[in-house]
Design a protein around this motif. Structure first.
Motif, PDB file in Angstrom:
ATOM      1  N   UNK A  73       0.784  -1.226   0.000  1.00 53.67           N
ATOM      2  CA  UNK A  73       0.000   0.000   0.000  1.00 53.67           C
ATOM      3  C   UNK A  73       0.816   1.275   0.000  1.00 53.67           C
ATOM      4  N   UNK A  74       2.145   1.159  -0.122  1.00 52.54           N
ATOM      5  CA  UNK A  74       2.981   2.357  -0.163  1.00 52.54           C
ATOM      6  C   UNK A  74       2.910   3.002  -1.552  1.00 52.54           C
ATOM      7  N   UNK A  75       3.307   4.274  -1.608  1.00 57.00           N
ATOM      8  CA  UNK A  75       3.308   5.019  -2.866  1.00 57.00           C
ATOM      9  C   UNK A  75       4.601   5.818  -2.963  1.00 57.00           C
ATOM     10  N   UNK A  76       5.211   5.786  -4.159  1.00 58.21           N
ATOM     11  CA  UNK A  76       6.421   6.561  -4.416  1.00 58.21           C
ATOM     12  C   UNK A  76       6.039   7.793  -5.237  1.00 58.21           C
ATOM     13  N   UNK A  77       6.498   8.965  -4.813  1.00 58.12           N
ATOM     14  CA  UNK A  77       6.200  10.220  -5.505  1.00 58.12           C
ATOM     15  C   UNK A  77       7.508  10.905  -5.909  1.00 58.12           C
ATOM     16  N   UNK A  78       7.493  11.543  -7.081  1.00 58.50           N
ATOM     17  CA  UNK A  78       8.612  12.381  -7.522  1.00 58.50           C
ATOM     18  C   UNK A  78       8.047  13.706  -7.999  1.00 58.50           C
ATOM     19  N   UNK A  79       8.832  14.768  -7.907  1.00 56.71           N
ATOM     20  CA  UNK A  79       8.398  16.078  -8.375  1.00 56.71           C
ATOM     21  C   UNK A  79       9.602  16.995  -8.566  1.00 56.71           C
ATOM     22  N   UNK A  80       9.367  18.124  -9.222  1.00 57.55           N
ATOM     23  CA  UNK A  80      10.385  19.154  -9.377  1.00 57.55           C
ATOM     24  C   UNK A  80      10.209  20.183  -8.272  1.00 57.55           C
ATOM     25  N   UNK A  81      11.342  20.646  -7.738  1.00 57.69           N
ATOM     26  CA  UNK A  81      11.295  21.613  -6.640  1.00 57.69           C
ATOM     27  C   UNK A  81      12.401  22.639  -6.831  1.00 57.69           C
ATOM     28  N   UNK A  82      12.089  23.882  -6.510  1.00 62.59           N
ATOM     29  CA  UNK A  82      13.050  24.966  -6.669  1.00 62.59           C
ATOM     30  C   UNK A  82      14.221  24.795  -5.708  1.00 62.59           C
TER      31      UNK A  82
END
Length: 480
Positions: A73-82
């Motif tokens: 039930x885990x989730x991996x997230x990625x994103x762009x950050x300043x």
């Protein structure tokens, strides 16, 4: 979710992911509160009842967020950050930090591992220097292995595609996907797209390097360890289909359209087609109408009409369903139920076991030849039976075929997964086989008691008959 802070953005959009426990994860963007606030941030909420009710929204990421479900039930997230210091006015600025060179890192790629209840398990900086506003993409390779593809950035303003691999509990180092050499001092707002099915991975992206705009794709059969050549998606095992928006060739031509193409390794691609193109009209009758008189047909401009003469009955025109240039005279489209087809029945396919020579023309065996053939069969039968019972006759050859090809490997044990009988190893480059990376290897049960986290090891790396990566002859390097 209902709020006046929701934002509408053509390039950065909301996503929905389904966890391995059936939980829904919704992610969206909303502007910051306050009259003087600038920019926006990512938010998320969870639902355990199929969307009937949702958890309290919580912040998640900055922009261009991508989600991938993992086990438990885990989730991996990625994103762009300043890369700017945190602040109300600096959070969404794509320029380089004050006092630094314009080509200095302005954005970075971050990642977070989330528990089923939404709490943070771990954070990472996957890449400290990426293109400022291009989409990210995640593809699940199975077994809690995930690949992220994104547009990178260098001090020389080269913005080519990169990828990095998450292996069960750790991110590996970023590496280039393809060296396009696209030098552009601004973000093209055009990220890659990736998808996977098992070990088959496909990544497509846009580039305008060397003043040539094109969409390219790369395919991998081993989970991204090696890739085939870049396939030109806009030029005239498993396959991958890519879809993109094309622009008109001239400023005054018709608007751009959506195009698609299927790519198959190693280098073949299908012709680009438009999914919105209309099919040719269906014939109204299976029997074509007779042609119009020659005098009533329009002649092309500049053509001279030839005098008509008596001759044979004119042939019917080509069927309207036939492609341009075809001379087919009858409709080949399937008929509606209850209507008899105008086409003759198709011949039955001939079996590959069917005799191609009439039986009457085959040579007949004399009684003497029949007795000799029967005797030969009786003599050979015991020999074949003994060979089938004797494993030594073919066992050695079978063992040689099944033996995996092994390559020397050096690395450090990052983690030990006793329940999966595997080691997570950060290893050096294996020349001609694999880049330096962190990945899991299946080992023999006795190895788990010999090694521990942090040990430097040498081993022989290969793939077994099930295409699983394995380590053999694992040895711990003594500490100096």
């Amino acid at each position: 979710m209902s709020t006046t802070q929701l934002i509408e953005n053509w390039a950065d959009f909301a996503t929905l992911a389904v966890g391995t426990d059936g939980q829904l994860w919704a992610q969206w963007f909303q502007s910051r509160a306050g009259e003087d606030a600038h920019g926006y941030d990512g938010w998320c909420a969870r639902s355990r009842d199929g969307g009937a009710t949702w958890s309290t929204p919580a912040p998640l990421g900055h922009e261009f967020v991508s989600l991938a479900p993992l086990s438990g039930g885990r989730v991996l997230a990625v994103w762009l950050e300043s890369t700017h210091p945190a602040g109300a006015d600096a959070g969404h600025d794509h320029a380089a930090p004050a006092g630094k060179d314009a080509a200095a890192p302005a954005m970075r790629l971050k990642s977070r591992l989330l528990a089923p209840d939404g709490s943070t398990l771990q954070d990472w900086v996957v890449d400290p220097d990426v293109c400022t506003c291009c989409q990210t993409t995640l593809a699940h390779l199975g077994g809690d292995r995930v690949v992220v593809a994104y547009r990178g950035h260098t001090a020389d303003e080269i913005r080519d595609q990169r990828l990095a691999f998450f292996n069960q509990s750790i991110w590996g180092p970023p590496r280039p996907l393809h060296a396009d050499g696209w030098k552009i001092p601004a973000c093209p707002v055009n990220g890659p797209a990736a998808d996977a099915r098992g070990e088959s991975l496909a990544i497509a992206w846009f580039t305008a390097a060397h003043d040539t705009a094109r969409v390219q794709a790369k395919l991998s059969r081993d989970g991204g360890i090696t890739f085939g050549p870049a396939l030109p998606s806009t030029s005239a095992g498993p396959s991958a289909a890519s879809t993109w928006s094309s622009s008109p060739t001239t400023p005054r031509s018709s608007p751009g359209s959506r195009r698609n193409r299927r790519a198959t390794p190693p280098v073949s691609t299908s012709a680009a087609s438009s999914p919105t193109a209309r099919s040719p009209p269906r014939c109204s009758s299976p029997t074509p109408a007779p042609p119009a008189p020659a005098a009533s047909r329009a002649s092309p401009p500049g053509a001279t009409a030839a005098p008509s003469s008596a001759g044979p009955t004119p042939r019917a025109p080509p069927c309207a369903c036939a492609p341009r240039g075809s001379t087919r005279r009858r409709c080949a489209r399937p008929q509606r139920p209850g209507r008899r087809s105008a086409l003759p029945p198709a011949p039955r396919p001939r079996s590959k076991f069917a005799l191609r020579t009439p039986a009457s023309t085959l040579p007949k065996l004399t009684p003497m030849k029949q007795r000799l053939l029967l005797a030969a069969l009786l003599l050979l039968s015991p020999v074949a039976a003994l060979r089938a019972q004797d494993p030594s006759a073919h066992g050695a050859n079978a063992a040689k075929t099944a033996a995996p090809k092994l390559h020397p490997l050096k690395g450090v044990v990052v983690d030990v997964f006793a329940d999966k009988q595997s080691l997570l190893v950060k290893h050096e480059e294996v020349p001609g086989v694999m880049h330096a990376m962190t990945m899991a290897f299946h080992v023999e049960a006795s190895v788990l008691a010999q090694v521990k986290k942090g040990d430097a090891i040498t081993a022989l790396m290969g793939r077994d008959e099930n295409k699983k990566w394995i380590l053999r002859d694992v040895k711990v390097v003594p500490k100096s």
